[in-house]
Design an enzyme around this catalytic site. Structure first.
Site, PDB file in Angstrom:
ATOM      1  N   CYS A   1     -43.216 -17.337  67.180  1.00  0.00           N
ATOM      2  CA  CYS A   1     -43.729 -18.365  68.079  1.00  0.00           C
ATOM      3  C   CYS A   1     -44.436 -19.449  67.289  1.00  0.00           C
ATOM      4  O   CYS A   1     -44.781 -19.262  66.124  1.00  0.00           O
ATOM      5  CB  CYS A   1     -44.743 -17.763  69.056  1.00  0.00           C
ATOM      6  SG  CYS A   1     -44.057 -16.416  70.024  1.00  0.00           S
TER       7      CYS A   1
ATOM      8  N   GLY B   1     -39.537 -21.123  68.074  1.00  0.00           N
ATOM      9  CA  GLY B   1     -39.297 -20.476  69.359  1.00  0.00           C
ATOM     10  C   GLY B   1     -38.632 -21.439  70.317  1.00  0.00           C
ATOM     11  O   GLY B   1     -39.099 -22.559  70.480  1.00  0.00           O
TER      12      GLY B   1
ATOM     13  N   ASN C   1     -49.316 -16.358  68.318  1.00  0.00           N
ATOM     14  CA  ASN C   1     -48.162 -16.089  67.455  1.00  0.00           C
ATOM     15  C   ASN C   1     -48.433 -14.775  66.756  1.00  0.00           C
ATOM     16  O   ASN C   1     -49.457 -14.636  66.085  1.00  0.00           O
ATOM     17  CB  ASN C   1     -47.996 -17.227  66.428  1.00  0.00           C
ATOM     18  CG  ASN C   1     -46.901 -16.959  65.403  1.00  0.00           C
ATOM     19  OD1 ASN C   1     -46.952 -17.459  64.293  1.00  0.00           O
ATOM     20  ND2 ASN C   1     -45.898 -16.171  65.763  1.00  0.00           N
ATOM     21  N   GLY C   2     -47.529 -13.825  66.930  1.00  0.00           N
ATOM     22  CA  GLY C   2     -47.708 -12.526  66.288  1.00  0.00           C
ATOM     23  C   GLY C   2     -47.367 -11.412  67.249  1.00  0.00           C
ATOM     24  O   GLY C   2     -46.620 -11.627  68.216  1.00  0.00           O
TER      25      GLY C   2
ATOM     26  N   TYR D   1     -37.506 -17.467  55.389  1.00  0.00           N
ATOM     27  CA  TYR D   1     -36.601 -17.841  56.466  1.00  0.00           C
ATOM     28  C   TYR D   1     -37.233 -18.632  57.616  1.00  0.00           C
ATOM     29  O   TYR D   1     -36.653 -19.590  58.096  1.00  0.00           O
ATOM     30  CB  TYR D   1     -35.949 -16.576  57.032  1.00  0.00           C
ATOM     31  CG  TYR D   1     -35.390 -16.724  58.425  1.00  0.00           C
ATOM     32  CD1 TYR D   1     -34.192 -17.402  58.648  1.00  0.00           C
ATOM     33  CD2 TYR D   1     -36.077 -16.208  59.524  1.00  0.00           C
ATOM     34  CE1 TYR D   1     -33.698 -17.559  59.932  1.00  0.00           C
ATOM     35  CE2 TYR D   1     -35.582 -16.368  60.813  1.00  0.00           C
ATOM     36  CZ  TYR D   1     -34.399 -17.042  61.016  1.00  0.00           C
ATOM     37  OH  TYR D   1     -33.911 -17.207  62.274  1.00  0.00           O
TER      38      TYR D   1
HETATM   39  P1  5GP Z   1     -26.624 -11.604  60.090  1.00  0.00           P
HETATM   40  O1  5GP Z   1     -25.562 -11.811  59.085  1.00  0.00           O
HETATM   41  O2  5GP Z   1     -27.564 -10.550  59.708  1.00  0.00           O
HETATM   42  O3  5GP Z   1     -26.073 -11.425  61.469  1.00  0.00           O
HETATM   43  O4  5GP Z   1     -27.485 -12.943  60.184  1.00  0.00           O
HETATM   44  C1  5GP Z   1     -28.105 -13.458  59.071  1.00  0.00           C
HETATM   45  C2  5GP Z   1     -28.607 -14.821  59.426  1.00  0.00           C
HETATM   46  O5  5GP Z   1     -29.619 -14.713  60.416  1.00  0.00           O
HETATM   47  C3  5GP Z   1     -29.213 -15.548  58.256  1.00  0.00           C
HETATM   48  O6  5GP Z   1     -28.593 -16.804  58.174  1.00  0.00           O
HETATM   49  C4  5GP Z   1     -30.670 -15.730  58.594  1.00  0.00           C
HETATM   50  O7  5GP Z   1     -31.098 -17.057  58.320  1.00  0.00           O
HETATM   51  C5  5GP Z   1     -30.778 -15.456  60.057  1.00  0.00           C
HETATM   52  N1  5GP Z   1     -31.973 -14.647  60.373  1.00  0.00           N
HETATM   53  C6  5GP Z   1     -32.771 -14.004  59.537  1.00  0.00           C
HETATM   54  N2  5GP Z   1     -33.774 -13.393  60.184  1.00  0.00           N
HETATM   55  C7  5GP Z   1     -33.632 -13.664  61.459  1.00  0.00           C
HETATM   56  C8  5GP Z   1     -34.388 -13.321  62.606  1.00  0.00           C
HETATM   57  O8  5GP Z   1     -35.407 -12.658  62.570  1.00  0.00           O
HETATM   58  N3  5GP Z   1     -33.933 -13.801  63.769  1.00  0.00           N
HETATM   59  C9  5GP Z   1     -32.814 -14.576  63.838  1.00  0.00           C
HETATM   60  N4  5GP Z   1     -32.426 -15.019  65.028  1.00  0.00           N
HETATM   61  N5  5GP Z   1     -32.070 -14.906  62.777  1.00  0.00           N
HETATM   62  C10 5GP Z   1     -32.474 -14.458  61.592  1.00  0.00           C
HETATM   63 MG    MG Z   2     -29.781 -18.742  58.376  1.00  0.00          MG
END
Ligand code: 5GP
Ligand code: MG
Ligand code: SF4
Length: 460
Positions: free
Chosen positions: A1, A28, A102-103, A247
């Protein structure tokens, strides 16, 4: 968030908050809300959707006040519905309180039990509402805002960066580990105009100057008298979420005087040193994989190219794609450049693999575009453990690296080779010599104890 707050009598606080939230939209997309305080009364508006969908000029004009708090929600606990939108608003003996969180609180069950003895009825299902009610309980027992809040934080365990609005001013708080970020900015020359935000990119957009971070275990109380600081926690121990760096945060946000962009490029440098392989082009997965791809290219000498184009206007839509569209994969969001990729050996850099589903579809799309080899490089270690502190990385059994070896993952996503950044290199690149970061999703070493029932719900 994402959370935001501003104390600036005589400014258009709702508009400032709108733009702050707009800059924090990546944190978010589920719901957005703003609460303002005007002559001790709270005004608020919140709903499902993006900031630009939830607010318009006339709504913002109605939200007058001396101070404002705002929130963009990324669903972690509590179901996805309008009643769970924040700021959470509760009434107390001293007036209304508006809380943006947030958290993730880990001892919710305990808190819920404690509060239900005081006959509170819960409007929503979020842990954030629970924090607001805990403060209200303490205030209603006769404490002032400050003592009430600190008493409540002493029984809230977990990750919380909070911005709290009250009739007398706004508060910024970080949990004793400072898992989620929170920064302080100043607005103009008047020393009493302060801004609180999850990331510095939200200060830039409204022309505020970065002052400093709220420290782990610190509470800042901003009123007409200025900013007062209270270190409320015993032995605070910094554990900023390293996934924020890798990320979650925006690349133009600044942490420790460095942009996240430059940091991610450095991860790419280490990655190239550890796992060089010969190829024709380095491409990154937009957006979060791009800086590391550029870094990989800088060290390896293999040219960087844009190979995937992202549609920046794919918001949260409630309209599901057709079956045929779904079968064709993820092309709605990312489209490969055929003439760039065709006949080339590709190094594909991404920041992380969580479930592996995105990666698998992407690799197929890149091969379909004519790439002869695809070598995947990941600028963080394998994600083997779920997060309990506010990033929704699924249950452990959904995490591909929890059950599969690197070789197995390599086969599953159909790449010619796969390498992750080592934990040591990540540690070095982060300059984390004092272990001031949480990296539990890579190690399982959780800095804040997780109560058994919660642990069992997510761990295999
Ligand atoms: P995967 O290959 O595991 O389906 O997706 C990896 C991608 O999801 C990466 O590009 C990364 O930037 C993104 N990603 C990493 N952590 C998260 C997260 O906590 N939530 C979401 N929605 N995407 C994530
Ligand atoms: Mg990504
Ligand atoms: Fe961040 Fe991972 Fe720690 Fe969660 S477990 S706070 S995602 S480093």
């Amino acid at each position: 968030c994402g959370v935001f707050g501003v104390y600036a009598p005589s400014e258009e606080v709702a508009k400032l908050t709108y733009f702050g939230l707009y800059a924090l939209q990546h944190r978010g997309q589920e719901s957005a809300g703003i609460a303002t305080f005007s002559n001790r009364q709270v005004n608020h508006h919140k709903d499902m959707g993006l900031v630009s969908q939830v607010f318009n000029e006339s709504i913002l004009n109605r939200l007058v006040g001396e101070s404002a708090v705002g929130h963009v929600r990324y669903s972690t606990t509590g179901s996805s519905r309008a009643a769970n939108a924040q700021p959470a608003i509760v009434e107390t003996r001293l007036g209304s309180l508006a809380l943006a969180h947030n958290g993730n609180i880990v001892n919710v069950m305990e808190l819920r039990e404690k509060l239900s003895q005081d006959d509170y009825t819960f409007v929503t299902t979020t842990d954030s509402e629970m924090i607001a009610l805990a403060i209200a309980t303490e205030v209603d027992r006769g404490k002032d805002w400050l003592d009430g809040a600190i008493s409540a934080f002493n029984y809230c365990q977990g990750a919380y960066s909070l911005v709290i609005g009250a009739p007398d001013g706004i508060m910024g708080v970080r949990d004793p580990h400072g898992i989620r970020p929170l920064v302080i900015g100043t607005l103009g020359q008047n020393p009493c105009r302060y801004v609180l935000a999850s990331e510095t990119c939200a200060l830039d957009i409204i022309g505020a100057e970065y002052l400093r971070d709220v420290e782990p275990g610190e509470l800042v109380w901003i009123t007409e008298e200025g900013l007062a600081s209270f270190h409320w926690a015993q032995k605070p121990q910094p554990k900023l979420c390293i996934f924020e760096m890798i990320y979650f945060s925006r690349p133009d946000s600044v942490v420790e005087e460095e942009t996240i962009y430059t940091y991610r490029k450095r991860l790419g440098h280490y990655l190239a040193k550890e796992s060089f392989t010969d190829a024709d082009l380095v491409i990154g997965v937009p957006d979060s994989g791009i800086p590391a791809a550029i870094g990989f290219s800088e060290v390896s000498g293999i040219p960087f190219a844009e190979g995937l184009i992202k549609n920046r206007y794919v918001g949260r839509t409630f309209i599901q794609p057709t079956q045929a569209m779904r079968e064709s994969g993820i092309r709605m969001k990312l489209n490969p450049l055929k003439d760039v990729l065709s006949g080339k050996r590709i190094i594909l850099v991404d920041d992380s693999i969580v479930r592996g589903t995105t990666s698998k579809k992407l690799v197929k799309a890149i091969r379909d575009a004519g790439a002869t080899e695809v070598h995947m490089r990941i600028s963080s270690p394998p994600v083997t453990h779920p997060c309990f502190y506010g990033i929704d990385t699924d249950n452990q059994d959904q995490l591909i690296a929890a059950t599969k070896s690197v070789d197995d993952i390599c086969q599953q996503i159909s790449v010619d080779s796969l390498a992750y950044l080592s934990w040591e290199a990540m540690h070095h690149a982060t300059g984390d010599h004092q272990s001031n970061f949480c990296s539990a999703c890579f190690t399982g070493n959780y800095p804040i104890a997780i109560p058994e029932p919660l642990k069992r719900s997510k761990l295999m």
